[in-house]
Write a protein that holds these residues in place. Structure first.
Motif, PDB file in Angstrom:
ATOM      1  N   ILE A  35     114.511  29.275 -25.469  1.00 10.61           N
ATOM      2  CA  ILE A  35     113.135  29.617 -25.112  1.00 10.61           C
ATOM      3  C   ILE A  35     112.344  29.832 -26.387  1.00 10.61           C
ATOM      4  O   ILE A  35     112.689  30.680 -27.211  1.00 10.61           O
ATOM      5  CB  ILE A  35     113.083  30.885 -24.243  1.00 10.61           C
ATOM      6  CG1 ILE A  35     113.833  30.667 -22.928  1.00 10.61           C
ATOM      7  CG2 ILE A  35     111.632  31.286 -23.966  1.00 10.61           C
ATOM      8  CD1 ILE A  35     113.938  31.917 -22.073  1.00 10.61           C
ATOM      9  N   LEU A 325     109.730  36.775 -18.660  1.00 11.45           N
ATOM     10  CA  LEU A 325     110.820  35.798 -18.625  1.00 11.45           C
ATOM     11  C   LEU A 325     111.940  36.158 -17.651  1.00 11.45           C
ATOM     12  O   LEU A 325     112.710  35.280 -17.234  1.00 11.45           O
ATOM     13  CB  LEU A 325     111.417  35.646 -20.025  1.00 11.45           C
ATOM     14  CG  LEU A 325     110.532  34.949 -21.068  1.00 11.45           C
ATOM     15  CD1 LEU A 325     111.167  35.042 -22.442  1.00 11.45           C
ATOM     16  CD2 LEU A 325     110.292  33.499 -20.677  1.00 11.45           C
ATOM     17  N   VAL A 331     110.717  29.256 -17.435  1.00 10.33           N
ATOM     18  CA  VAL A 331     109.500  29.693 -18.146  1.00 10.33           C
ATOM     19  C   VAL A 331     108.263  29.136 -17.431  1.00 10.33           C
ATOM     20  O   VAL A 331     107.406  28.480 -18.026  1.00 10.33           O
ATOM     21  CB  VAL A 331     109.516  29.289 -19.631  1.00 10.33           C
ATOM     22  CG1 VAL A 331     108.437  30.067 -20.392  1.00 10.33           C
ATOM     23  CG2 VAL A 331     110.879  29.545 -20.268  1.00 10.33           C
TER      24      VAL A 331
END
Length: 390
Positions: A35, A325, A331
C-alpha cells in the motif's frame, strides 16, 4: 545601530532567506501488493521545522497504530516523502507523480497555499487527501469529500481567545503574512474578535520582506490596544518580531499570536517579556497522560527528540490513514471516506473527532504562556478548551 544590536544579541537573522529548490526525498520502492502512502510537505525553506515535526509524528504514528508491523490487512505500508518547500507548483508535480504511480492516499503540507492547491486535485483524481499543519479554513469544506485534515483551522486556533477582554471600541492591528495563511487568519480574527466590538487595521507583509522596519512603524502608528500576529515562516519570524520590539510596538499594544515550535521559545520569550502576550497553541505536550501520549513521550525521550508543535498533527494523520485502511484491502477511496467521516479517537492531546460534513477535526486547543526557567523559556498551560469545532 540599536535595532541591529538588539536583533544580533537575540541571535535573530536580520536578513532572511536563501531560496531553496524543492527536492524529492525518501523515494520508496513499492512491491506488488504493498500500500503506497504519499507524504508531501516542506522539509526545506521557512516551513521546514513544521514539516520535519509532522513527518516525525506521522512515521511514529504509523508504527504505533500498526503495533510496529507497518502493515494493514497484511499488506505492507510503503511511504514516499516529497519536499514541497511551501511551493504549490512543486507540490502539484509531486501530487500528480504519486497519483500516476497508483498512490490513493496522500497526506501532508504545512503551507495553506499548497493545501488549497492540492484539495481540488484530490477531488479531480478521486484520491484521499489528508491535509496536515496547513490552517486556512477553506482547505476542507462540505463540497469536497476527498479532503480531510489532521490539524486545525485558523478559526480553531483562535478559540482560546473567546474570553479576550479590553477590545471594545479599540483598534486591533492584524499583522499578517500576505499569503493564504495570513488571509485565513484575518477572516478568523474578524469573526471572533469583531463581535467583541473591536476595530481593525490590516497590515499585510509581503513574504519576500527582509527589512520589517517600515511595517513595524505602521503597526506602531496604528495605536492598537492589541496586535494580532499571524506568521508561519520560521526563518523570518524572529526578524519580524524583533522589528516590532525595537519600534516599541509591544510597549503600546498587547501581542496576540500562536506559540510556534520549540526552537522559537527563547526568542519569543525574550521579545515578549513584560508585554503580557496572549499565546494560543494547538498542542501542549503530555497534557492528557493517556496511553498514546505516554508512549510517544517515552519514545521521543529515548531518541533524544522533542515533541514539537505539529508532532501530534502527524500522529493523528497516521491514525486516520490506518483507520481508513482497516478492512479495506483494496484501498477503496469511497470506503475510506466513509470510515473517516465521524471517526473519533483518544489522541495525544485528547478526544479527536472528524466532522462528517465538512471534514474538519474537532479537538482541544490551548491557552499558554512562556516563562523563564533558568536561562530558558518554557511554556506553561493556562487553559485547555476541549471540543473546539470549526
Amino acid at each position: 545601530m540599536k535595532k541591529r544590536s538588539l536583533i544580533a544579541k537575540l541571535g535573530i537573522p536580520f536578513l532572511s532567506i536563501a531560496i531553496i529548490a524543492p527536492a524529492v526525498m525518501s523515494p520508496a520502492q513499492a512491491a506488488p501488493g504493498d500500500i503506497q502512502i504519499g507524504v508531501i510537505t516542506a522539509t526545506s525553506g521557512g516551513l521546514k521545522s513544521y514539516g520535519d515535526a509532522y513527518i516525525d509524528g506521522f512515521e511514529w504514528g504509523l508504527k504505533y497504530y500498526t503495533q510496529g508491523k507497518m502493515t494493514v490487512n497484511g499488506r505492507k505500508l510503503v511511504v514516499t516523502k516529497k519536499d514541497d518547500a511551501g511551493d504549490p507548483t512543486a507540490a502539484t508535480a509531486a501530487f500528480k507523480d504519486m497519483v500516476g504511480n497508483g498512490t490513493k492516499i496522500i497526506v501532508g503540507t504545512a503551507s495553506s497555499a499548497v493545501a488549497l492547491t492540492l484539495a481540488p486535485l484530490a477531488q479531480q483524481n478521486k484520491v484521499l487527501y489528508i491535509s496536515g499543519p496547513a490552517k486556512n479554513d477553506a482547505i476542507t469544506n462540505a463540497t469536497n469529500k476527498y479532503v480531510f485534515r489532521s490539524g486545525n483551522t485558523s478559526t480553531q486556533d483562535l478559540a482560546p481567545l473567546s474570553g479576550l477582554k479590553g477590545v471594545r471600541g479599540n483598534t486591533v492591528v492584524l499583522f499578517v503574512e500576505d499569503n493564504a495563511f495570513g488571509a485565513g487568519n484575518i477572516l478568523a480574527a474578524k469573526a471572533l474578535i469583531g463581535p467583541k466590538g473591536a476595530n481593525f487595521v490590516e497590515i499585510k507583509v509581503p513574504t519576500s520582506t527582509s527589512d520589517f522596519t517600515p511595517f513595524a512603524k505602521q503597526a506602531l502608528d496604528a495605536k492598537g490596544s492589541h496586535i494580532f500576529i499571524a506568521w508561519s515562516n520560521a526563518l523570518t519570524s524572529g526578524a519580524m518580531l524583533g522589528a516590532l520590539k525595537v519600534q516599541g510596538v509591544f510597549a503600546k499594544s498587547i501581542p496576540i499570536t500562536g506559540l510556534a515550535g520549540v526552537s522559537s521559545y527563547d526568542i519569543y520569550g525574550t521579545l515578549f517579556d513584560g508585554s503580557n502576550a496572549i499565546l494560543t497553541s494547538s498542542f501542549f505536550p503530555n497534557v492528557t497522560g493517556n496511553a498514546v501520549a505516554m508512549r510517544l513521550a517515552a519514545d521521543y525521550a529515548a531518541a533524544g527528540k522533542n515533541q514539537d508543535l505539529f508532532t501530534c498533527t502527524g500522529v493523528d494523520a497516521a491514525k486516520m490513514v490506518v483507520e481508513a485502511l482497516k478492512n479495506n484491502p483494496d484501498v477503496n477511496v469511497e470506503k475510506a471516506i466513509s470510515k473517516l467521516e465521524g471517526l473519533s479517537w483518544l489522541g495525544i492531546k485528547g478526544i479527536m473527532k472528524v466532522n462528517p460534513v465538512n471534514h474538519t477535526l474537532t479537538q482541544p486547543m490551548f491557552l499558554v504562556s512562556l516563562n523563564k526557567s533558568g536561562s530558558k523559556y518554557v511554556p506553561s498551560l493556562i487553559r485547555t478548551i476541549n471540543g473546539v469545532t470549526a
